[in-house]
Enzyme design. Structure first.
Site, PDB file in Angstrom:
ATOM      1  N   GLU A   1       6.359  30.364  31.182  1.00 37.63           N
ATOM      2  CA  GLU A   1       5.904  29.390  32.166  1.00 37.63           C
ATOM      3  C   GLU A   1       7.073  28.874  33.002  1.00 37.63           C
ATOM      4  O   GLU A   1       7.976  28.215  32.483  1.00 37.63           O
ATOM      5  CB  GLU A   1       5.201  28.241  31.450  1.00 37.63           C
ATOM      6  CG  GLU A   1       3.964  28.712  30.704  1.00 37.63           C
ATOM      7  CD  GLU A   1       3.478  27.748  29.650  1.00 37.63           C
ATOM      8  OE1 GLU A   1       2.272  27.751  29.377  1.00 37.63           O
ATOM      9  OE2 GLU A   1       4.305  27.000  29.095  1.00 37.63           O
TER      10      GLU A   1
ATOM     11  N   ARG B   1      10.663  28.467  31.229  1.00 40.58           N
ATOM     12  CA  ARG B   1      10.567  28.226  29.787  1.00 40.58           C
ATOM     13  C   ARG B   1      11.186  29.422  29.074  1.00 40.58           C
ATOM     14  O   ARG B   1      10.899  30.574  29.384  1.00 40.58           O
ATOM     15  CB  ARG B   1       9.094  28.066  29.416  1.00 40.58           C
ATOM     16  CG  ARG B   1       8.793  28.139  27.937  1.00 40.58           C
ATOM     17  CD  ARG B   1       7.308  27.888  27.693  1.00 40.58           C
ATOM     18  NE  ARG B   1       6.942  28.141  26.293  1.00 40.58           N
ATOM     19  CZ  ARG B   1       5.831  27.689  25.728  1.00 40.58           C
ATOM     20  NH1 ARG B   1       4.975  26.964  26.425  1.00 40.58           N
ATOM     21  NH2 ARG B   1       5.562  27.954  24.472  1.00 40.58           N
TER      22      ARG B   1
ATOM     23  N   ARG C   1       7.640  17.512  21.421  1.00 36.48           N
ATOM     24  CA  ARG C   1       7.142  17.252  22.761  1.00 36.48           C
ATOM     25  C   ARG C   1       6.886  15.758  22.930  1.00 36.48           C
ATOM     26  O   ARG C   1       5.774  15.272  22.762  1.00 36.48           O
ATOM     27  CB  ARG C   1       5.896  18.092  23.036  1.00 36.48           C
ATOM     28  CG  ARG C   1       6.204  19.583  23.100  1.00 36.48           C
ATOM     29  CD  ARG C   1       4.985  20.398  23.462  1.00 36.48           C
ATOM     30  NE  ARG C   1       5.305  21.812  23.541  1.00 36.48           N
ATOM     31  CZ  ARG C   1       4.451  22.767  23.879  1.00 36.48           C
ATOM     32  NH1 ARG C   1       3.195  22.439  24.165  1.00 36.48           N
ATOM     33  NH2 ARG C   1       4.825  24.038  23.916  1.00 36.48           N
TER      34      ARG C   1
END
Length: 699
Positions: free
Chosen positions: A551, A567, A632
């Site tokens: 990504e 990414r 995250r």
């Protein structure tokens, strides 16, 4: 400006407290003794931080010596309650671990620890026994009490009341390689309670319109001892707000066990209601009642219920105050803390009967309308294949309010074909024509990341689909299949960004993309671009920018020069590549794998401020992602004044410190305001308006 001040008081009821173990500044005098003899008032504790990860047979700790008698125990470095390490008893027919308590440890108090049951399957058994020199005696049966749920849901407290205890034994039976995790173990001595510290911390979390629960600050009261419990009777604070809103601001306060997960709103609370937005003012809030404190760290969260209409660019503050415990005042610390920001819960789990919303994209049209796109994951939170459509939310007032969701890409719902899911959208505005494009990948059956293969047909491989709107997002076309134009037949898969595409200075429209090599090359993924020089009539694809990248996001850093920020699946850092020939060849940027971190592979956003607002010349680049190596969390916007060569620390803004799925995307609303749609810790699709000068300065 004249400042008004009012005083309002509200009662609160006693709420059962769980304890989160942490260190805090001492309030006791420097000459107060803190020894580890039998008369000590200090707790004996262990957090397993000094132990090496992996299996062990014997382990030394401050609380004593651990010996594995039966089965397998290990130090887990991936699932700790605090820090990085915890103890795991792996279950099986039985895992038995004995703790030989260290000399000098006070044994007649309370044993406590946090536990996580690591399986919902049966059988499950967890017992704790003591040995005072007369054989083993069970003191805790956790078979039914240690629950499955979020991480370290269970706080176990066991009265010992036996200063002759020599050993403790922990036994777990469960399906193999599951068991139980244990962390932050301590033995509190049987001495009168005393206050160790009182601190307050502003949480970096937005207050969201449409959310009933918005924690924004926490008061932390650390208490030592287990006898003669202390009682909290007052929490006093001063709150100030600026800006206009319609409606009152309601502040709730409650006691809870951990600052990693926040309550869902079904908890007894004390409430404070005040209209704070008529003018700049401050309100002194007094929360009163009786709440028994427990040994360890007691948390009291302050939460806001936002008015339905509020200027999302405004902020409010909570100024230091004090608490009253057994008639004695304890002031908060005086740390400078960030302002609390507002946001909008565009999509929450359960809205319109949908299980999960994921994968945001955001763009501003030529008319200034915001177009947000995302996955509508109807039955569960997993990726394709599945019952997934592409949803769109539209705002014509800069994100202050949002129209009802519309589904703009739906390829069917036949269970035979895994519901023909379509997702991972990317949105692009052609600034030359005003057309809005949305790209997504269609999985006819299992034709996604793992099931897609060589070929071009829907029964062979995932399909790259587009829809378009020529009326500012009011109506949308039927899906357009461009797979044959951009996919090499031998590749296993090709799909867009996700996120957002750009319009180059020469009018070329570009999406970031990714593809997988053929099976004989182990389906290795590569980031790339797809582009059109004729406003979407025909599409072309570049070559792979870098191995094992997925990504990515694209910007034009010089006329005709594209930067791809990717990414990277092998490291916790971003790969940055550039091309001068529309992706036919690629060069590594000096900052690649150096300047920007990520939590071991996660989507991110990258935009060019001047390019977004149609201004000539080079300007700031903005980047957003979870600014963390451990998970995250900590969604942060960073700014680069020199086209991505540096990302100064003073040009960074933390938006959301909580854990989430972590994806984000930005778009300039106007020349002074950033819009960001991200997967937040408080709503699946969270939107915030951020004044640009809050990041780059120079208002």
């Amino acid at each position: 400006m004249k400042t008004s001040r009012t005083v309002q008081t509200v009662r609160f009821t006693s709420v059962a407290l769980a304890i989160h173990l942490a260190c805090a500044t001492e309030l006791t005098s420097a000459d107060e003794p803190r020894t580890n003899d039998r008369n000590s008032t200090a707790a004996s504790q262990v957090g397993f931080e000094e132990a090496n990860p992996g299996s062990f047979k014997k382990l030394e700790s401050d609380i004593g010596t651990w010996t594995v008698n039966v089965g397998r125990a290990l130090i887990d470095n991936a699932h700790a309650k605090t820090g990085k390490h915890c103890l795991q008893l792996t279950g099986g027919e039985a895992t038995v671990v004995t703790l030989q308590i260290a000399d000098g440890t006070q044994n007649s108090g309370v044993l406590s620890f946090w536990a996580e049951r690591w399986t919902a399957r049966k059988p499950f058994s967890f017992r704790v026994e003591k040995n005072s020199g007369k054989g083993w005696q069970e003191i805790y049966n956790g078979d039914a009490h240690v629950r499955v749920g979020r991480a370290f849901l269970n706080h176990v407290k066991i009265p010992l009341a036996d200063d002759g205890i020599e050993q403790l034994r922990f036994t777990c039976r469960s399906p193999p390689n599951t068991g139980i995790l244990i962390d932050d173990m301590r033995i509190d001595p049987p001495v009168p309670m005393r206050v160790v510290s009182v601190t307050s911390r502003k949480l970096a979390l937005p207050v969201l319109v449409r959310n009933e629960v918005n924690p924004f600050s926490v008061v932390q009261i650390e208490v030592a001892g287990t006898m003669e419990p202390l009682t909290l009777t007052n929490i006093n604070a001063i709150q100030s707000a600026r800006g206009k809103a319609e409606g009152a601001l309601t502040v709730d306060v409650w006691a809870t066990g951990t600052d990693r997960q926040f309550p869902s709103g079904d908890i007894e609370s004390m409430q404070h209601r005040a209209s704070l937005f008529d003018s700049e003012q401050s309100v002194r809030m007094q929360f009163t009642g009786e709440c028994k404190l427990e040994s360890g760290m007691n948390h009291f969260f302050l939460s806001v219920r936002s008015p339905k209409i509020v200027d999302l660019t405004q902020t409010f503050d909570l100024l230091p105050g004090n608490v009253v415990i057994d008639g004695k005042d304890y002031p908060f610390d005086k740390n400078i803390q960030p302002n609390t920001r507002y946001g909008y819960a565009v999509r929450k789990g359960g809205d319109d009967g949908v299980h999960t919303y994921r994968i945001p994209g955001l763009a501003t049209t030529n008319q200034g309308t915001l177009i947000g796109v995302y996955d509508v994951r109807r039955r569960g939170g997993g990726d394709l294949p599945g019952d997934i459509d592409v949803g769109m939310s539209r705002s014509t007032d800069g994100g202050q309010s949002w129209e009802p969701m519309r589904v703009i890409m739906d390829m069917g719902d036949d269970p035979k074909w895994r519901y023909d899911g379509i997702g991972d959208p990317a949105v692009l505005v052609d600034h030359g024509t005003g057309t809005i494009w949305v790209a997504a990948t269609w999985s006819h059956g299992n034709r996604s990341w793992r099931g897609s293969g060589p070929g071009l047909q829907p029964t062979e491989t995932g399909q790259l689909m587009l829809v378009r709107s020529d009326d500012d997002g009011v109506t949308w076309s039927q899906p357009i299949n461009i797979t044959n134009q951009v996919k090499h037949p031998e590749w296993c898969f090709i799909l867009q960004g996700p996120g957002k595409g750009i319009t180059m200075r020469d009018g070329t429209i570009v999406f970031a993309a990714q593809y997988q090599d053929p099976p004989e090359r182990r389906r290795l993924p590569h980031s790339t671009i797809i582009y059109s020089k004729d406003h979407g009539k025909t599409w072309h694809v570049g070559t792979g920018a870098f191995d094992d990248t997925t990504e990515s996001q694209v910007v034009e850093i010089e006329p005709g020069v594209l930067m791809l920020n990717c990414r990277y699946n092998r490291k916790s850092t971003r790969v940055v590549m550039t091309t001068r020939d529309m992706g036919q060849t690629w060069q590594k940027h000096p900052t690649s794998e150096r300047a920007l971190i990520e939590p071991r592979a996660c989507m991110a956003s990258l935009i060019d401020v001047n390019q977004e607002i149609g201004k000539a010349g080079d300007g700031w680049l903005l980047f957003s992602n979870p600014d963390s190596l451990n998970g995250r969390n900590h969604i942060t916007i960073k700014a680069s004044p020199d086209r991505g060569q540096t990302w100064p620390k003073e040009q960074r803004l933390l938006l959301d410190e909580g854990n989430s799925a972590g994806y984000s995307f930005m778009s300039m609303i106007d020349d002074k305001t950033i819009g960001i749609l991200y997967e937040g810790s408080r709503a699946h699709m969270t939107f915030q308006r951020i004044p640009l000068h809050h990041i780059i300065g120079n208002e």
